[in-house]
Design a protein around this motif. Structure first.
Motif, PDB file in Angstrom:
ATOM      1  N   LEU A 277       0.844  -1.193   0.000  1.00  0.00           N
ATOM      2  CA  LEU A 277       0.000   0.000   0.000  1.00  0.00           C
ATOM      3  C   LEU A 277       0.882   1.247   0.000  1.00  0.00           C
ATOM      4  O   LEU A 277       1.948   1.252   0.616  1.00  0.00           O
TER       5      LEU A 277
ATOM      6  N   ASN B 221       2.248  -5.460   8.198  1.00  0.00           N
ATOM      7  CA  ASN B 221       1.027  -5.897   8.885  1.00  0.00           C
ATOM      8  C   ASN B 221       0.551  -4.864   9.908  1.00  0.00           C
ATOM      9  O   ASN B 221       0.176  -5.194  11.030  1.00  0.00           O
ATOM     10  N   GLN B 222       0.614  -3.599   9.495  1.00  0.00           N
ATOM     11  CA  GLN B 222       0.056  -2.474  10.255  1.00  0.00           C
ATOM     12  C   GLN B 222       0.824  -2.130  11.521  1.00  0.00           C
ATOM     13  O   GLN B 222       0.283  -1.481  12.416  1.00  0.00           O
TER      14      GLN B 222
ATOM     15  N   GLU C 275       1.107  -7.713   4.578  1.00  0.00           N
ATOM     16  CA  GLU C 275       0.619  -6.440   4.043  1.00  0.00           C
ATOM     17  C   GLU C 275       1.668  -5.385   4.387  1.00  0.00           C
ATOM     18  O   GLU C 275       1.917  -5.091   5.556  1.00  0.00           O
ATOM     19  N   ILE C 276       2.285  -4.846   3.356  1.00  0.00           N
ATOM     20  CA  ILE C 276       3.339  -3.844   3.529  1.00  0.00           C
ATOM     21  C   ILE C 276       2.752  -2.479   3.180  1.00  0.00           C
ATOM     22  O   ILE C 276       1.925  -2.371   2.268  1.00  0.00           O
ATOM     23  N   ALA C 277       3.173  -1.448   3.898  1.00  0.00           N
ATOM     24  CA  ALA C 277       2.751  -0.089   3.538  1.00  0.00           C
ATOM     25  C   ALA C 277       3.951   0.837   3.554  1.00  0.00           C
ATOM     26  O   ALA C 277       4.818   0.729   4.419  1.00  0.00           O
TER      27      ALA C 277
END
Lengths: 154, 83
Positions: free
Chosen positions: B4, B58-59, B73-75
């Motif tokens: 993201l 991961n948030q 999940e990478i941001a």
């Protein structure tokens, strides 16, 4: 309690709800953050707050949990808005309720300092000078760091 | 791996998220950023100064040496400016 929302909030109603039925509360502290109309680049006509849904809630919850670990709070609330706001609009609300004022004052300041450096929100200002992303300030980092240097225990 | 992008990274890359297959030897945040940077001039541009890019896995905030895997999940985003 934490809430991430687009809509405005009513400070009085939130304070009343937070203290309702709990007469062990001797004091409450509230901080309301507002959109200012001036920034480094000129007049600001609107501000848009982008956030990371999911991580925002996770981080705000962790920040609130940390405050309640450090201070003897009866109750607490963080509301943070996202979306497009105008000068004078409310952005953020922090309320802390405790038996005594020190815990309420200190934990409210702590919540705001940590929130500013850990909650994944980004401000974009639009105005006469065009649009620009607000840059993070070092003073916010040092304000947050002071809570690491001097942990308080109520 | 889901990645993201937020704020000016999202604008400069022209997308808010993507699913990517990363090479098997990309196992840390640092390696992932290096791999992303060589995917094209836009990626190279937004990642050229790593001090203004934050990474969450991961948030949760991540360090360069933290592990990443295909299910994460990478941001990528700039330093936060809420409050």
């Amino acid at each position: 309690m934490i809430r991430v929302q687009q809509e405005d909030f009513d400070v009085g109603a939130e304070m009343a709800a937070l203290r309702a039925g709990n007469t062990a509360i001797g004091g409450m502290a509230a901080f309301v953050g507002l959109v200012r109309d001036m920034s480094g680049g000129g007049d600001v006509s609107s501000m848009t707050l982008e956030h990371y849904p999911g991580m925002t809630e996770k981080q705000l919850q962790a920040i609130e949990d940390e405050a309640r670990r450090r201070w003897p709070l009866q109750n607490s609330l963080i509301i943070h808005r996202y979306g497009t706001l105008e000068p004078g609009d409310q952005i953020v609300l922090v309320i802390t309720a405790s038996a005594h004022r020190e815990a309420a004052f200190e934990s409210a300041a702590f919540l705001m300092d940590w929130l500013k450096t850990k909650a994944p929100f980004w401000k974009r200002e639009d105005g006469t000078a065009g649009g620009q992303w607000v840059e993070a300030r070092e003073s916010d980092d040092s304000a947050a760091d002071r809570w690491n240097a001097k942990p308080k225990n109520g | 791996m889901k990645i993201l992008y937020f704020a000016w990274l999202r604008e400069k890359l022209g997308m808010s998220e993507e699913d990517v297959d990363v090479p098997a030897d990309v196992t840390t945040v640092e390696a992932l950023l290096q791999w992303l940077a060589q995917r094209g001039p836009q990626f190279e541009a937004v990642l050229k100064d790593p001090t203004i890019v934050r990474v969450a896995v991961n948030q949760d905030y991540a360090h360069p040496e933290d592990p990443v895997s295909a299910d994460d999940e990478i941001a990528l985003f700039p330093p936060v400016t809420g409050g």
